[in-house]
Write a protein that holds these residues in place. Structure first.
Motif, PDB file in Angstrom:
ATOM      1  N   LEU A 130       0.846  -1.180   0.000  1.00 51.90           N
ATOM      2  CA  LEU A 130       0.000   0.000   0.000  1.00 51.90           C
ATOM      3  C   LEU A 130       0.883   1.232   0.000  1.00 51.90           C
ATOM      4  CD1 LEU A 130      -2.867  -0.838   2.482  1.00 51.90           C
ATOM      5  CD2 LEU A 130      -3.010  -0.618   0.019  1.00 51.90           C
ATOM      6  N   VAL A 131       0.580   2.147  -0.894  1.00 50.21           N
ATOM      7  CA  VAL A 131       1.262   3.435  -0.875  1.00 50.21           C
ATOM      8  C   VAL A 131       0.192   4.461  -0.605  1.00 50.21           C
ATOM      9  CG1 VAL A 131       2.588   5.092  -2.195  1.00 50.21           C
ATOM     10  CG2 VAL A 131       2.960   2.638  -2.520  1.00 50.21           C
ATOM     11  N   GLY A 132       0.172   4.992   0.590  1.00 51.36           N
ATOM     12  CA  GLY A 132      -0.935   5.862   0.948  1.00 51.36           C
ATOM     13  C   GLY A 132      -2.208   5.044   0.959  1.00 51.36           C
TER      14      GLY A 132
END
Lengths: 241, 292, 513
Positions: C16-18
């Motif tokens: 997850l990125v952000g």
């Protein structure tokens, strides 16, 4: 006046392509109707759909109260001969002539009912009185005629039987302006009796003032409906040409 | 070499080949189909005539009528199986060719199953004997063959020229869509073409079976001959087919007299390949060329 | 490429990125293919891989673009193992027939498919090879290996003869002629005494089976040799198609030769070349036939045998090697299993062939494509008829829309129209007519905002014909340089009236949608 042809919600096309979208049109006996519109907007397809030559169609086409259209997706031309025998005559754009046959054979081929076949000599005379130039060409194969003469043969062939509804596709296509004018004049001289005539044409000035009404076909939809000739419409059509 | 004999043989062969080739030619040009089942029609008509001669009567007219009628029915059968379901489908020419080949295989094997491998002989419909005109001798067979096939050819050609149906067929040869627009039903016209050509093949079968036997595979050679004649004449041309039939009949008669029977096919093929190398569209192409 | 050497790159870890998921780059990202290994000394490889995210589950997937090679290998494995292990002599013999006819059909595909020459003289070429080599063996004492060497020369020589007319004749004209050629050969060998007219065939040629081998051993040897010949035919097919010759011909398919010619492709020479190559191969098959059966028989030239061969490729589907082999398998099986039925089994095969050609466009291997085509045609027709039913996208259609956003937009528009329809009533229309522009209610403003969102094409506009006297409603073409067209012949005297006329039209369109 009775309705000779009633087209309702007709959609038609070829394969995945839809060309006509929900077209409705009524032709009454004694009328001459001009269908105008640009190339590729469905004029020919409309006429072809009426005689069942499109790839598929849906909606209703009634001729003299008999359903001849309906929804179908089978190949083109399967019922065309039956529809034609009911009294419709299509004079197609590409003429669909038989290049090796003579002019008189062509005229005879248009006489498909037994009665017309028996009277073919008299009827041929009648066609020759409409198109006098054909007189000298009777024994010529059609492949050797000029474009204007071919068009005359094509229209003459359509007039040989007692067709009530004449569908004429682009009478002026590929002809010199003078010749096409003369051809349209000849078409206007034809005695319709209780029949009707539908002419599809790009060049609106040829038909203006000569037909009982003009209908515009744009992007597969009828525009201007069943109204009187639309001044603005025609003005802008002029502008386009 | 006896010129009368050669001339008579030529005309006899030409009239039979003409019947066969004209059938193939007309089917090709009006329906766009190469009818490889013509051999099956041929064999079936032979059996039809044989059955008629066995169970109804050996009168010449009855036997010929039986053969012609069977031929017409077989033609209708082929048309119903190979043309009607396929004509508006993609890749029609190849598929109909294969379909007629399949019918040929199915048909000849069914005949073999039904009638057995033993050959049958038809009664001599024209009687046995010959006429002498001066030094020339003509057997009843040959005269009957020439008269019958010439009569059928003339009737067919006149019918094509004069009647409404004939005009419809000619129109369909040129432009099927245009024909539909003048009220020509493709299917019914196609069936009448198939029946007409079937009847011609049936007559050829009865005539040829005067000298050969009726057998399940009797149709192969007439099919090949009819086809190469049609090919040499230019598929689709009536005049070309007739001229080619005469020429090939002449070559067959000459070869048989001068070289011997086993060389007939070879000289014929050499001739046809020569014609086709010069005019890939056959002799009719030649006629059209000179007309221009 | 960084992930290139990993052995299991199929599903990269999803982090997850952000708030959005991280989708790491894949090997050969996009529509490009990659391969694990290539054929030594060439630039070619087999088994192309494609790596991409599944459009629905968003899971990275790796799949083989063309799995046919694997199928071929599996089938060959079965063919190598099963008949010798489990079959009796006659079964292995049938296998030999199958492999030999397969080889013939594969080479025939080369003639029909690659060269585009519809020749029906295939078996005749085989027959000439068989008769020629049998003649050399019987009268000149050639051993079996010399016959194998001589076979291709007979085939190619006969090929030159029958290729002559192919230069000028097209398609079916040539097919007809070749039927005649086969018949000519049959008549010749049946009548010629040197070619064994009396014995119903020319027999007594040398065979490849050693004299001290057992019967079963000999049959098994024949089977494996035939199988090897089939594989060689496959290799020849792939090789010719993959090389320059095949590509030249692929650029010049039937009815489009003129285009290829305009590009400087001498397609005629290429066709004849392929025809001669396949003739030589067929000549070899003929030599093999002669050494297998110790001679040749006139049945090679009969129409029936030709039809049987045609039935094989028709049932399998003309144009593919797998079709040729599968069709051969079916026909040979039917032929051997129902041998007790006599002529009836040929009737059965003929019926299957007829059924295939009547109902299937490309044999049994074309069924899937044909079905897909049919459903697609049906669907597009239905859709063309029901166009304008709103923005609902059926789930099965969703896979065909490339930009998935359009699905959401369509759904949104549908819902929006539903809500706006509820707002329209007589009072709203009256309000539009009477109220000045600046004081409109919230509901009316919503409806108007929707109208303003409409795309430019077919949008209504007001045309001033005469200032302060004549206004008309037009539809804007949406294309530069194309003037608007008149919609109807209504005339308005003030711009406000015309404006309201446009509004009424829009409302009508909205309610009809």
């Amino acid at each position: 006046m009775t309705d000779l042809l009633r087209v309702e919600n007709l959609s038609a096309g070829y394969g995945p392509l839809g060309v006509l979208h929900n077209v409705s049109l009524t032709v009454r006996a004694g009328e001459r109707i001009g269908i105008v519109g640009l190339n590729g907007h469905g004029k020919s397809t409309l006429l072809k759909a009426i005689v069942g030559l499109t790839g598929w169609q849906s909606g209703s086409i009634q001729y003299n109260g008999v359903e001849i259209g309906g929804t179908r997706s089978q190949g083109p031309g399967r019922n065309t001969h039956k529809i034609v025998r009911m009294g419709l005559s299509l004079m197609p754009q590409g003429d669909a002539l038989f290049h090796g046959l003579t002019v008189s054979d062509h005229l005879d081929s248009g006489a498909y009912t037994p009665k017309a076949w028996r009277e073919r000599k008299q009827r041929r005379e009648r066609i020759l009185s409409i198109f006098p130039p054909l007189e000298k060409l009777l024994a010529q194969p059609v492949g050797k005629l000029s474009g204007g003469e071919r068009r005359m043969v094509s229209i003459g062939r359509g007039l040989m039987d007692d067709a009530k509804l004449l569908l004429i596709d682009e009478p002026s296509l590929g002809l010199a302006p003078k010749i096409s004018k003369g051809l349209v004049e000849a078409l206007m001289q034809i005695d319709l009796r209780d029949g009707a005539m539908v002419i599809a044409e790009q060049n609106i000035s040829l038909l203006e003032g000569k037909v009982s009404r003009l209908v515009g076909l744009h992007a597969g939809k009828l525009k201007g409906g069943a109204t009187a000739p639309d001044a603005l419409l025609s003005e802008h059509m002029h502008h386009r040409h | 070499m006896d010129p009368y004999y050669v001339a008579l043989t030529t005309i006899t062969l030409a009239s039979i080949y003409g019947l066969l080739a004209l059938g193939i030619s007309i089917i090709w040009s009006s329906l766009g189909m190469i009818n490889m089942a013509q051999g099956f029609t041929f064999a079936l008509s032979g059996y039809g005539a044989w059955l008629v001669s066995q169970y109804i009567g050996t009168n010449g007219v009855v036997v010929v009528a039986g053969g012609v009628l069977t031929g017409a029915l077989a033609g209708a059968l082929v048309g119903g199986i190979a043309f009607i379901p396929l004509y508006d489908k993609p890749n029609f020419p190849l598929r109909s060719l294969i379909a007629t080949l399949a019918i040929a295989m199915l048909g000849s094997q069914s005949l073999l199953y039904w009638f057995g491998p033993r050959v049958k002989a038809l009664p001599k419909v024209f009687g046995v004997g010959s006429i002498h005109i001066g030094s020339a001798v003509a057997s009843y067979d040959k005269i009957g063959t020439i008269v019958c096939s010439a009569a059928l050819l003339l009737i067919t050609l006149a019918w094509m020229k004069r009647s409404r149906r004939g005009l419809e067929i000619r129109a369909m040869m040129q432009n099927p869509e245009g024909a539909a627009l003048v009220g020509v039903g493709l299917r019914s016209t196609a069936m009448s073409v198939m029946m007409m050509t079937g009847a011609m093949t049936g007559l050829a079968a009865v005539l040829l079976s005067q000298n050969f036997f009726v057998s399940p595979f009797a149709g192969t050679m007439p099919l090949v001959k009819g086809m190469v004649v049609a090919l040499a004449g230019g598929l689709g041309s009536v005049a070309g087919a007739l001229i080619a039939a005469l020429l090939i009949g002449l070559i067959e008669a000459m070869t048989a007299v001068e070289l011997g029977g086993q060389y007939v096919l070879i000289t014929q093929f050499a001739f046809i390949i020569a014609v086709l190398l010069v005019r890939p569209r056959g002799i009719a192409g030649m006629i059209e060329h000179t007309r221009e | 490429m960084s992930t290139g050497q990993q052995s299991t790159p199929a599903t990269p870890e999803i982090g997850l990125v952000g708030r959005s998921r991280l989708l790491p780059p894949l090997r050969a990202h996009g529509d490009r293919t990659w391969r694990r290994w290539r054929v030594p000394f060439t630039q070619r490889g087999a088994l192309d891989y494609i790596t991409a995210f599944n459009p629905i589950s968003l899971v990275a997937e790796r799949r083989i673009v063309d799995k046919r090679l694997l199928w071929w290998l599996a089938a060959l494995l079965v063919l190598v193992i099963v008949p010798p292990l489990f079959g009796n002599d006659s079964f292995i013999g049938a296998g030999t027939t199958f492999a030999m006819f397969s080889a013939i059909n594969i080479v025939w595909m080369l003639t029909i498919g690659t060269a585009g020459i519809f020749s029906l003289a295939t078996l005749a070429v085989v027959g000439v090879g068989a008769y020629g080599t049998a003649y050399l063996s019987v009268y000149w004492g050639f051993p079996w290996w010399a016959m194998w060497i001589a076979g291709p020369f007979f085939g190619a020589g006969f090929g030159v003869l029958i290729a002559l007319p192919a230069i000028r004749l097209e398609g079916f004209y040539y097919a007809l002629l070749t039927v005649g050629v086969a018949e000519l050969c049959r008549v010749w060998v049946v009548q010629s005494r040197t070619l064994g007219a009396a014995n119903n065939g020319l027999y007594g040629a040398d065979g490849f089976v050693p004299a001290d081998m057992s019967t079963t051993g000999g049959i098994t040897l024949g089977y494996f040799l035939a199988l090897a010949m089939m594989v060689a035919a496959l290799a020849l097919y792939t090789y010719v198609n993959g090389q320059r010759l095949g590509r030249l011909l692929r650029a010049a398919p039937e009815k489009h030769e003129a285009f290829a010619e305009a590009l400087g492709i001498n397609y005629r020479a290429a066709r004849i070349q392929v025809f001669l190559i396949s003739s030589a191969a067929l000549g070899f098959v003929g030599a093999f036939y002669a050494t297998l059966l110790h001679g040749a028989s006139p049945s090679l030239f009969t129409m029936d045998q030709l039809l049987l061969l045609l039935a094989m490729i028709v049932i399998g589907g003309i144009g593919t090697t797998e079709g040729a082999v599968a069709g051969t398998l079916i026909v040979v099986l039917l032929d051997k299993v129902f041998i007790g039925l006599g002529p009836l089994r040929l009737v059965l095969i003929g019926a299957i062939m007829l059924g295939t050609v009547l109902f299937l466009r490309g044999g049994i291997f074309g069924v899937a494509a044909q079905f897909k085509n049919w459903t697609a045609k049906r669907r597009s027709e239905r859709r063309a008829v029901s166009r304008g039913k709103g923005g609902i996208v059926m789930p099965e259609e969703a896979t065909e829309i490339h930009d998935k956003q359009n699905i959401a937009i369509g759904l949104f528009q549908l819902r929006l129209r539903g809500e706006l329809k509820a707002l329209v009533n007589d009072a709203l229309i009256e309000e539009h007519r009477t109220t000045p522009r600046s004081r409109r209610s919230d509901n009316l403003e919503r409806v108007l905002n929707y109208f303003r969102m409409a795309p430019m094409a077919e949008k209504y506009g007001v045309l001033m014909v005469k200032p302060f006297a004549e206004y008309r409603i037009v539809a804007i073409s949406g294309r530069r340089g194309v003037p608007p067209r008149a919609v109807d012949d209504q005339m308005f005297t003030t711009p406000e009236d015309a404006d309201h006329g446009v509004f009424l039209k829009r409302v009508q369109d909205l309610m009809e949608s």
